[in-house]
Design a protein around this motif. Structure first.
Motif, PDB file in Angstrom:
ATOM      1  N   ASN A  26       0.325  -0.942   0.016  1.00  0.00           N
ATOM      2  CA  ASN A  26       0.064   0.228   0.168  1.00  0.00           C
ATOM      3  C   ASN A  26       0.848   1.441  -0.452  1.00  0.00           C
ATOM      4  N   LEU A  27       2.130   1.020   0.857  1.00  0.00           N
ATOM      5  CA  LEU A  27       2.731   2.247   1.126  1.00  0.00           C
ATOM      6  C   LEU A  27       3.091   2.572  -0.523  1.00  0.00           C
ATOM      7  N   PHE A  28       4.286   1.753  -1.106  1.00  0.00           N
ATOM      8  CA  PHE A  28       4.661   1.495  -2.322  1.00  0.00           C
ATOM      9  C   PHE A  28       3.719   2.151  -3.558  1.00  0.00           C
ATOM     10  N   THR A  29       2.801   1.901  -3.623  1.00  0.00           N
ATOM     11  CA  THR A  29       1.893   1.915  -4.467  1.00  0.00           C
ATOM     12  C   THR A  29       1.064   3.473  -4.533  1.00  0.00           C
ATOM     13  N   HIS A  30       1.188   4.570  -2.927  1.00  0.00           N
ATOM     14  CA  HIS A  30       0.518   6.061  -3.163  1.00  0.00           C
ATOM     15  C   HIS A  30       1.659   5.724  -3.884  1.00  0.00           C
ATOM     16  N   ILE A  31       3.281   5.799  -2.772  1.00  0.00           N
ATOM     17  CA  ILE A  31       4.379   6.627  -4.039  1.00  0.00           C
ATOM     18  C   ILE A  31       4.831   6.407  -5.359  1.00  0.00           C
ATOM     19  N   ALA A  32       4.428   4.823  -5.656  1.00  0.00           N
ATOM     20  CA  ALA A  32       4.030   4.731  -7.357  1.00  0.00           C
ATOM     21  C   ALA A  32       3.353   6.430  -7.729  1.00  0.00           C
ATOM     22  N   LYS A  33       2.151   6.153  -7.310  1.00  0.00           N
ATOM     23  CA  LYS A  33       1.431   7.111  -7.988  1.00  0.00           C
ATOM     24  C   LYS A  33       1.543   8.639  -8.136  1.00  0.00           C
ATOM     25  N   ALA A  34       2.506   8.774  -6.799  1.00  0.00           N
ATOM     26  CA  ALA A  34       3.009  10.691  -6.741  1.00  0.00           C
ATOM     27  C   ALA A  34       4.046  10.626  -7.729  1.00  0.00           C
ATOM     28  N   ILE A  35       5.423   9.534  -7.714  1.00  0.00           N
ATOM     29  CA  ILE A  35       5.840   9.929  -8.685  1.00  0.00           C
ATOM     30  C   ILE A  35       5.145  10.211 -10.488  1.00  0.00           C
ATOM     31  N   TYR A  36       3.994   9.357 -10.506  1.00  0.00           N
ATOM     32  CA  TYR A  36       3.158   9.399 -11.845  1.00  0.00           C
ATOM     33  C   TYR A  36       2.818  10.545 -12.149  1.00  0.00           C
ATOM     34  N   LEU A  37       2.555  11.075 -11.081  1.00  0.00           N
ATOM     35  CA  LEU A  37       1.970  13.218 -11.338  1.00  0.00           C
ATOM     36  C   LEU A  37       2.624  13.539 -11.240  1.00  0.00           C
ATOM     37  N   ILE A  38       3.947  13.031 -11.065  1.00  0.00           N
ATOM     38  CA  ILE A  38       5.278  14.044 -10.649  1.00  0.00           C
ATOM     39  C   ILE A  38       5.796  14.643 -12.445  1.00  0.00           C
ATOM     40  N   GLN A  94      13.716   5.499 -10.958  1.00  0.00           N
ATOM     41  CA  GLN A  94      13.587   5.646 -12.374  1.00  0.00           C
ATOM     42  C   GLN A  94      12.338   5.173 -12.718  1.00  0.00           C
ATOM     43  N   PHE A  95      11.771   6.343 -13.578  1.00  0.00           N
ATOM     44  CA  PHE A  95      10.282   6.166 -14.627  1.00  0.00           C
ATOM     45  C   PHE A  95      10.990   5.937 -15.695  1.00  0.00           C
ATOM     46  N   VAL A  96       9.892   5.566 -16.351  1.00  0.00           N
ATOM     47  CA  VAL A  96      10.049   4.417 -18.061  1.00  0.00           C
ATOM     48  C   VAL A  96       8.950   4.429 -18.082  1.00  0.00           C
ATOM     49  N   GLU A  97       8.701   5.455 -19.730  1.00  0.00           N
ATOM     50  CA  GLU A  97       7.532   4.800 -20.188  1.00  0.00           C
ATOM     51  C   GLU A  97       7.730   4.181 -21.712  1.00  0.00           C
ATOM     52  N   VAL A  98       7.072   3.284 -22.347  1.00  0.00           N
ATOM     53  CA  VAL A  98       7.790   2.681 -23.348  1.00  0.00           C
ATOM     54  C   VAL A  98       6.212   2.554 -23.711  1.00  0.00           C
ATOM     55  N   ASP A  99       5.957   2.272 -24.978  1.00  0.00           N
ATOM     56  CA  ASP A  99       5.051   1.871 -25.610  1.00  0.00           C
ATOM     57  C   ASP A  99       3.160   2.025 -25.234  1.00  0.00           C
ATOM     58  N   LEU A 106      11.893   2.064  -7.161  1.00  0.00           N
ATOM     59  CA  LEU A 106      12.517   2.953  -6.268  1.00  0.00           C
ATOM     60  C   LEU A 106      13.855   2.651  -5.662  1.00  0.00           C
ATOM     61  N   HIS A 107      14.600   2.907  -5.297  1.00  0.00           N
ATOM     62  CA  HIS A 107      16.110   2.555  -5.012  1.00  0.00           C
ATOM     63  C   HIS A 107      15.864   2.940  -3.773  1.00  0.00           C
ATOM     64  N   SER A 112      18.011  -1.284  -1.752  1.00  0.00           N
ATOM     65  CA  SER A 112      16.707  -2.121  -1.209  1.00  0.00           C
ATOM     66  C   SER A 112      15.906  -1.357  -3.168  1.00  0.00           C
ATOM     67  N   LYS A 113      15.885  -2.379  -3.192  1.00  0.00           N
ATOM     68  CA  LYS A 113      14.660  -1.811  -4.940  1.00  0.00           C
ATOM     69  C   LYS A 113      12.716  -2.228  -4.411  1.00  0.00           C
ATOM     70  N   VAL A 114      12.455  -1.780  -5.308  1.00  0.00           N
ATOM     71  CA  VAL A 114      10.842  -2.001  -5.162  1.00  0.00           C
ATOM     72  C   VAL A 114      10.431  -1.520  -7.058  1.00  0.00           C
ATOM     73  N   SER A 115      10.158  -2.252  -7.256  1.00  0.00           N
ATOM     74  CA  SER A 115       9.795  -2.453  -9.401  1.00  0.00           C
ATOM     75  C   SER A 115       7.831  -1.620  -8.603  1.00  0.00           C
ATOM     76  N   ALA A 116       7.726  -0.985  -9.583  1.00  0.00           N
ATOM     77  CA  ALA A 116       5.720  -1.094  -9.646  1.00  0.00           C
ATOM     78  C   ALA A 116       5.602  -0.403 -11.713  1.00  0.00           C
ATOM     79  N   VAL A 117       4.863  -2.073 -12.060  1.00  0.00           N
ATOM     80  CA  VAL A 117       3.715  -1.089 -13.297  1.00  0.00           C
ATOM     81  C   VAL A 117       2.539  -0.980 -12.885  1.00  0.00           C
TER      82      VAL A 117
END
Length: 123
Positions: A26-38, A94-99, A106-107, A112-117
């Protein structure tokens, strides 16, 4: 428990704990959504699929192997994507968008890494 550092071929004493994985996701989902907004200047309304790379199963070796393979794939995909963040020793991403598909990695404290798609909310 005793851990083997296969990179440096050293052994270390450690402990294993069972974290509240649902809460961390839940925490990492919120961080991922905040980064998407940024990054995109828009709110992500779809789902986010989170892989916490530093949490391993104590009982399912195959799950750990699948997770390691996904981490290797993310390493390859993001090898040339720059890290962002004001204090990279503590946190970067690191944020990437392909197709039309986007992901963030997140690092924390270097390794210590977390990947979110970002899972499409259309169709």
């Amino acid at each position: 428990m005793t851990l083997h550092d296969t990179v440096n071929n050293t052994w270390h004493r450690s402990i294993a704990i069972q974290p509240d994985e649902k809460r961390l996701i839940n925490l990492f989902t919120h961080i991922a959504k905040a980064i998407y907004l940024i990054e995109k200047s828009e709110i992500w309304l779809g789902k986010v699929s989170v892989l916490i790379e530093f949490i391993l199963s104590m009982t399912d070796i195959e799950q750990n192997e699948r997770q390691a393979e996904m981490a290797r794939t993310a390493n390859e995909m993001l090898a040339h994507v720059p890290h962002k963040g004001a204090n990279p020793e503590v946190f970067s991403y690191q944020f990437v968008e392909v197709d039309g598909l986007a992901m963030v990695r997140l690092h924390f404290y270097g390794n210590s890494k977390v990947s979110a798609v970002y899972v499409s909310h259309c169709c």
